[in-house]
Design a protein around this motif. Structure first.
Motif, short mmCIF file in Angstrom:
data_model
loop_
_atom_site.label_atom_id
_atom_site.label_comp_id
_atom_site.label_asym_id
_atom_site.label_seq_id
_atom_site.Cartn_x
_atom_site.Cartn_y
_atom_site.Cartn_z
N ARG A 7 -4.03 5.76 -12.56
CA ARG A 7 -4.42 6.56 -11.40
C ARG A 7 -3.31 6.60 -10.35
NH1 ARG A 7 -9.91 7.77 -11.52
NH2 ARG A 7 -10.00 8.25 -9.30
N GLU A 8 -2.38 5.66 -10.45
CA GLU A 8 -1.29 5.60 -9.48
C GLU A 8 -0.26 6.70 -9.69
OE1 GLU A 8 0.37 1.77 -10.01
OE2 GLU A 8 -1.41 0.67 -9.36
N PHE A 25 -4.61 2.84 -2.13
CA PHE A 25 -3.91 2.29 -3.28
C PHE A 25 -3.22 1.00 -2.82
CE2 PHE A 25 -4.20 6.66 -4.81
CZ PHE A 25 -4.43 6.48 -6.17
N SER A 26 -3.55 -0.12 -3.42
CA SER A 26 -2.94 -1.38 -3.03
C SER A 26 -2.78 -2.27 -4.26
CB SER A 26 -3.78 -2.10 -1.98
OG SER A 26 -5.08 -2.37 -2.46
N TRP A 69 4.72 1.34 -9.07
CA TRP A 69 3.54 2.20 -9.07
C TRP A 69 3.58 3.19 -10.22
CZ3 TRP A 69 0.04 1.08 -5.19
CH2 TRP A 69 0.52 0.28 -4.14
N GLY A 70 2.47 3.32 -10.91
CA GLY A 70 2.31 4.35 -11.92
C GLY A 70 3.09 4.08 -13.18
N THR A 93 0.85 -1.19 0.00
CA THR A 93 0.00 0.00 0.00
C THR A 93 0.89 1.24 0.00
OG1 THR A 93 -0.11 0.14 2.42
CG2 THR A 93 -1.81 -1.18 1.30
N LEU A 94 0.32 2.38 -0.40
CA LEU A 94 1.05 3.64 -0.40
C LEU A 94 0.99 4.26 0.99
CD1 LEU A 94 0.26 5.28 -3.86
CD2 LEU A 94 2.33 4.12 -3.11
N THR A 95 1.57 3.54 1.94
CA THR A 95 1.69 3.99 3.32
C THR A 95 3.17 4.19 3.62
OG1 THR A 95 -0.27 2.73 3.97
CG2 THR A 95 1.21 3.44 5.73
#
Length: 719
Positions: free
Chosen positions: A283-284, A268-269, A275-276, A239-241
């Protein structure tokens, strides 16, 4: 190291036996030993901050009496900054018979012996109002606010809008008032919100301003290029944590309204940690930009000013991308302690508003809210906006991202028609902003009155005359025709931050800002310093006050605080090594450390000599950074070499605790508990990709919540 003094034996046993001996070995007090000079403040642990805040709360009652406040008034501690010499600056909010006092904040300054020396007031003296029973009902106040709104069209109230009874002390005579919020079409989009302050007796409008502190309707995303971001692993995915930065989470708002960006939000997971794709087709991509920008902003405040997050409590604020529809805006909202980023509109090619200086700008609004809390109207509103422009710009310099080099243009990546949103060197170039102070400053839009402080900051940092910065032309043209050299952006930023966090209040105007920055310059560099003199000349150059007498003719400014992350170390004691003090035998010389990692403690052994870097070993969630800037990587086939010893309580090959080597923010090598060794092992990292460049080098340690890993580092060399 301060963290394992009393518990050294227990920790040593734990490392030997592979068991958890202590829950935490971190001192709950202020960080001790050698600390960075971040604008003159000590670094504090979370528990240390809680301790000094508790002390401030215990002192509040007696303090209120000594300041001459009335029996109906209470002081509520909001923040405490502690100087390197132990002096304290305690910021209080005020209530009157339980009601918040708008403009009632104050800062009490204590000497290192604990005795109060002075007080900085937003509204000096006791508060007195006729009573706290309003003549106007809350319902009537809401209706009046709707009719009176001027920043939004077709104003209305929603179930999220409020009408709160307060004491308004911004004017000379405090009055009972309603603080209302209305919603309508405005600069922040279809659901812009406006605060309207009304006299609770007559219904007269006392003040009104937009609630969302914005970048003013522009933006561009997907611009940071390929970067490293911090994520978290859980279950079968990521996740984006960002655990390294207060567990900041970036959410997909899924077009939730800007008044409630969490309404449809999802995390986001995904199963992979990539990512992206660098475009809006994913959307990432916008989330990558936001995550990177907020992390760089956090690091800037931490490594420059010893500030841990927006509220200096180590807690990250949630961020939402893809907010609303056709939202050409980004903003910070203190009511939800969150940041929102729109996707743009047809006016800017529907590009997300997640550019680097936008992230720095919005997060800095949070820092302002947590410190001076400058009212978002009049001259204080201009100072509020300028603060975000100043530190958003400093974040851009700090990030040192090749795709977005540092400059003094605001929003130069936002696809504006004239190529920028605002210019700090020449604010009036946009046709609306003020470059020089005038009596109009309190009446114009805060984004335009911010130009006065932006211009002051640029002149303080860079001085007058034409130059090219970040590939863009700049020309510091003063309002009084003066010519002078600047003191550098790092010193200028340190002065502004100290003024903001120690001497400004919610009602500070431009004249008071001059006083605050002169005092901050005196604190940091001396009352007769060239830095204080240049601050006075820069204010005079934007038509505020006159320059002080030159204390020393053309003498050079005194050295920057050693905490400055962009200052260039000098005096390399290791010939042939591009690094300064790579063997640590000169202590912390040349290095910037987030904790007291560089040590000659006999609890561990150095590889050579007696000094080494001891990173991590807490046995609880923690992170540390050891860095050096302005490293001149030689040409040819350059390499980074160092000796590393890893001791851990963990088992197996899973990387729970890590030490990452970063060059210009890019991770080039990662070591972990899986690299445990009986002694020091030499490590080599190829730096050919950076040959001939001047770079920043950092070692970043991260430990999870269970079991400890110690990384010992010594004899580091670039050659």
């Amino acid at each position: 190291m301060n963290r394992k003094t009393a518990l050294a034996a227990a920790v040593a046993a734990a490392l030997t036996l592979g068991t958890v001996a202590v829950a935490s070995s971190q001192s709950p007090a202020l960080a001790s030993g050698t600390t960075a000079n971040g604008a003159g403040y000590q670094a504090m642990t979370a528990l240390g901050r809680a301790t000094v805040m508790e002390q401030a709360e215990k002192e509040a009652k007696g303090l209120a009496k000594s300041l001459g406040l009335g029996a109906d008034e209470r002081l509520l501690p909001k923040d405490v900054m502690v100087d390197n010499d132990g002096s304290r600056h305690v910021r209080y909010d005020r209530t009157y018979r339980g009601l918040p006092v708008v403009g009632g904040d104050l800062v009490v300054h204590y000497a290192k012996n604990g005795k109060p020396t002075s007080t900085t007031w937003a509204h000096e003296g006791a508060i007195k109002v006729a009573g706290v029973t309003p003549k106007l009902t809350g319902k009537d106040a809401s209706a009046t606010a709707v009719r009176s709104a001027k920043h939004v069209k077709q104003a209305r109230t929603t179930n999220l809008d409020t009408s709160q009874l307060v004491v308004w002390a911004v004017g000379k005579v405090p009055v009972l008032a309603y603080r209302n919020t209305v919603t309508g079409a405005g600069e922040a989009g279809a659901d812009s919100r406006e605060a309207v302050l009304l006299d609770a007796a007559s219904g007269a409008v006392l003040d009104q301003y937009e609630v969302n502190q914005t970048i003013s309707g522009t933006g561009n995303g997907v611009n940071v290029g390929q970067v490293s971001i911090e994520t978290s692993q859980g279950g079968s995915g990521y996740t984006l944590t960002d655990a390294l930065h207060g567990s900041t989470v970036v959410y997909d708002s899924y077009n939730s309204p800007q008044s409630n960006p969490a309404q449809n939000a999802r995390t986001f997971s995904k199963s992979s940690n990539s990512w992206g794709n660098g475009s809006t087709s994913s959307r990432e991509s916008a989330a990558v930009d936001a995550s990177y920008g907020l992390a760089k902003t956090w690091d800037f405040y931490k490594n420059t000013f010893n500030r841990s997050g927006i509220r200096n409590d180590g807690r990250g604020a949630p961020a939402y991308v893809h907010v609303d529809n056709q939202l050409l805006n980004a903003f910070y909202d203190d009511s939800c302690f969150c940041m929102s980023f729109g996707d743009g509109s047809s006016q800017n090619g529907n590009t997300p508003l997640t550019a680097l200086d936008v992230s720095g700008h919005e997060m800095s609004h949070g820092v302002t809210a947590a410190t001076a809390n400058l009212n978002y109207s009049g001259e204080s509103g201009g100072l509020n906006e300028a603060t975000s422009d100043i530190f958003g710009t400093m974040v851009e310099f700090y990030a040192n991202n090749a795709t977005d080099p540092g400059d003094y243009y605001i929003g130069e990546k936002l696809r504006m028609g004239n190529g920028y949103l605002r210019r700090m060197d020449n604010p009036a170039a946009d046709g609306s902003s003020l470059s020089c102070y005038s009596s109009r400053a309190g009446q114009v839009d805060v984004h335009y009155s911010s130009g006065i402080a932006n211009h002051f900051f640029y002149l303080t940092a860079e001085g007058t005359g034409a130059k090219t910065i970040g590939g863009l032309p700049h020309n510091g043209t003063p309002c009084n025709g003066d010519t002078f050299s600047g003191i550098g952006k790092d010193k200028a930023a340190a002065i502004w931050y100290r003024a903001l966090s120690t001497y400004m209040t919610s009602t500070t105007n431009y004249s008071s800002a001059r006083t605050a920055t002169l005092q901050a310059a005196s604190d940091l560099y001396g009352a007769n310093s060239q830095e204080r003199y240049i601050v006075s000349k820069a204010w005079a150059a934007v038509s505020i006050g006159t320059a002080l007498p030159d204390p020393g003719g053309n003498q050079s400014p005194t050295p920057s605080p050693t905490s400055s992350p962009t200052s260039s170390p000098t005096g390399n004691p290791n010939p042939g090594n591009a690094l300064v003090n790579g063997n640590f035998e000169q202590g912390a010389t040349g290095w910037t450390q987030s904790a007291n990692d560089i040590t000659n403690s006999t609890q561990q052994a150095a590889h050579g000599g007696s000094w080494y870097a001891w990173m991590m070993g807490y046995g609880s969630a923690a992170s540390e950074t050891l860095s050096q800037s302005s490293v001149a990587v030689p040409t040819g086939s350059p390499k980074l070499t160092f000796w590393l010893k890893v001791t851990t309580q963990e088992s197996g090959s899973t990387a729970y605790d890590t030490l990452k080597v970063n060059v210009n923010g890019q991770t080039v090598a990662t070591y972990s508990n899986a690299n445990a060794s009986a002694g020091y092992v030499q490590k080599t990292v190829d730096l050919s990709a950076f040959a001939g460049q001047t770079v920043s080098l950092s070692f970043t340690g991260q430990e999870d919540a269970y079991l400890s890993t110690v990384f010992l580092l010594d004899d580091v060399s670039v050659g």
